[in-house]
Write an enzyme that holds these catalytic residues in place. Structure first.
Site, mmCIF file in Angstrom:
data_model
loop_
_atom_site.group_PDB
_atom_site.id
_atom_site.type_symbol
_atom_site.label_atom_id
_atom_site.label_comp_id
_atom_site.label_asym_id
_atom_site.label_seq_id
_atom_site.Cartn_x
_atom_site.Cartn_y
_atom_site.Cartn_z
ATOM 1 N N GLU A 33 0.856 -1.188 0.000
ATOM 2 C CA GLU A 33 0.000 0.000 0.000
ATOM 3 C C GLU A 33 0.895 1.242 0.000
ATOM 4 O OE1 GLU A 33 -3.235 1.096 -0.141
ATOM 5 O OE2 GLU A 33 -2.318 3.069 0.183
ATOM 6 N N ARG A 97 -15.171 5.438 5.962
ATOM 7 C CA ARG A 97 -14.298 4.629 5.093
ATOM 8 C C ARG A 97 -13.082 4.116 5.879
ATOM 9 N NH1 ARG A 97 -13.547 4.884 -0.573
ATOM 10 N NH2 ARG A 97 -15.422 6.132 -0.542
ATOM 11 N N TYR A 204 -26.313 10.626 5.594
ATOM 12 C CA TYR A 204 -26.582 9.393 6.356
ATOM 13 C C TYR A 204 -25.598 9.283 7.517
ATOM 14 C CZ TYR A 204 -22.802 7.675 3.293
ATOM 15 O OH TYR A 204 -21.618 7.536 2.596
ATOM 16 N N ASP A 282 -12.115 -1.262 -8.106
ATOM 17 C CA ASP A 282 -12.153 -0.140 -9.050
ATOM 18 C C ASP A 282 -11.123 -0.289 -10.165
ATOM 19 O OD1 ASP A 282 -14.228 1.113 -7.755
ATOM 20 O OD2 ASP A 282 -13.098 2.898 -7.170
#
Ligand SMILES: Cc1cc2nc3c(=O)[nH]c(=O)nc-3n(C[C@H](O)[C@H](O)[C@H](O)COP(=O)(O)OP(=O)(O)OC[C@H]3O[C@@H](n4cnc5c(N)ncnc54)[C@H](O)[C@@H]3O)c2cc1C
Length: 385
Positions: A33, A97, A204, A282
């Site tokens: 990462e 997230r 939300y 993605d």
């Protein structure tokens, strides 16, 4: 146990989930990462029943349910607040997230994720038929399989395919968190979507502490913002929705930090694999966020790919082709519907037009999908009879 060594490029939600699903099958995994830590705070997402099913199967259900906010209904509202429709959301969990990725990474334990490792490319046949990952610091890593999960602007997908150009949607998302304490119950606990002529607004809850996420979708302003960290003046969002429902204004009045992100997707493309390198999330099927499914589809991919690779025995390319054949009809459909929803929600098309979700808003084909079962069936289809 296959004895496979898998390298995953990108430790976002897709990369982290496939790593965990593989580790649970006894596969050796290294995740690379580029960031130094978990994703920056500042955005939320909805973990839908189809994604939750996968993560719960990996043992993460209790941690997710303790952290996220259950959202039973979604209300569709006109700009003035009049209710147009409401939907059952299935088992939707609003989350930050960063919390979602952290929970999956925590499941992996130490030593699997290597932060601060920026991948600059993958050589499909770098070491015999084994792929090699190249890093910005000049180092390399060899693996039996490389999973490319580095997101919408994937750099390493080029090892597999030349994807169609990014397709800017002409819409920017302005987003941030607000404190929901004291707001009416329907704002504090539900998902609300206000739809206007050329823009729409979503809010939300994302945790158990009263925090709300808002995402305001507006015609793209001048300039460009393709990084999540592009900060704008919070008045931008208030001005963009001036004169709308006072309840929408009440949410936006609380906005402090606001970030802009320009939305883009790509047309569906193939193939997703070459040799022993495969795309996921993605990187394989970038979609607009108007079905709230990008992360959920990445999680589904992970379940199917791990089920197939968990039984690999010298037949990796065939297994990667089976993964693509299993996943693509569904992700193609969701990519297309996400685009159409963007048009419907911003007034370009009639909200009552059926689309794939049906005029009655039936999304059971999305939320009811059982990716672990699909993975098991795909793997069983490859076993000698
Ligand atoms: C405004 C907005 C709202 C959204 N809301 C939802 C929602 O409610 N529900 C939902 O399901 N989806 C939602 N999405 C979509 C979702 O964010 C994406 O589909 C999802 O994050 C894709 O996961 P991924 O793991 O494939 O990619 P990413 O999450 O983009 O992760 C890619 C990872 O790869 C790393 N990386 C990139 N390049 C390199 C490199 N060269 N070397 C090493 N690492 C690298 C990145 O740092 C990152 O950690 C939303 C998107 C937007 C823009």
């Amino acid at each position: 146990m296959t004895g496979l060594r898998v390298a995953v490029v990108g430790g976002g939600i897709g990369g982290a989930t496939v790593a965990l699903a593989l580790v649970r099958r006894g596969v050796e995994v290294a995740v690379y990462e580029r960031r130094d830590g978990v994703p920056p705070v500042g955005s939320g997402l909805g973990l839908a029943a189809n994604g939750h099913r996968v993560l719960a199967g990996l043992g993460l259900g209790p941690a997710l349910d303790r952290t996220g906010a259950p959202i039973p209904t979604m209300r569709m509202l006109a700009a003035d607040g009049a209710e147009l429709a409401h939907y059952d959301t299935g088992r939707l969990l609003g989350m930050r997230r960063a919390d979602l990725v952290r929970i999956v990474l925590d499941g992996l334990g130490p030593g699997v994720v290597h932060h601060g490792r920026e991948c600059v490319g993958v050589d499909v046949d770098g070491d015999g038929d084994r792929p090699v990952v190249r890093f910005a610091d000049g180092s390399t890593a060899t693996a039996d399989v490389v999973v490319v999960a580095d997101g919408l602007r994937s750099r390493s997908a080029a090892a597999v395919v030349t994807p169609p150009a990014l397709r800017p949607s002409g819409i920017s998302a302005l987003r941030g968190f607000v404190d929901g304490h004291g707001l009416p119950e329907r704002l504090a606990t539900g998902q609300n979507a206000w739809l206007g002529a050329d823009r729409h607004l979503l809010s939300y809850p994302v945790d158990r502490h009263g925090t709300l996420n808002f995402a305001a979708f507006v015609p793209r302003p001048d300039g460009s913002a393709d990084e999540w960290s592009f900060r704008v003046d919070p008045d931008t969002v208030r001005v963009a929705y001036a004169g709308w429902d006072p309840e929408a204004a009440a949410v936006l009045a609380r906005a402090g930090e606001v970030y802009r992100y320009d939305l883009a997707d790509r047309d569906p493309f193939a193939p997703w694999s070459r040799g022993r390198v495969v795309l996921l999330g993605d990187a394989a099927h970038p979609m607009l966020p108007h079905m709230g499914q990008g992360a959920n589809q990445a999680i589904e991919d992970a379940a199917v790919l791990a089920a197939l690779l968990g039984e690999a025995d010298g037949d990796v390319p065939e297994r990667l082709a089976t993964y693509e054949a299993t996943r693509r009809p569904r992700t193609d459909r969701i990519q297309g519907q996400s685009r159409r929803n963007g048009e419907r929600f911003s007034g370009a098309r009639d909200l009552t037009s059926a689309g794939d979700s049906g005029a009655d808003g039936d999304l059971s084909w999305v939320y009811g999908y059982d990716a672990p079962a699909a993975g098991r069936a795909a793997a069983a289809g490859l076993r000698p009879s």
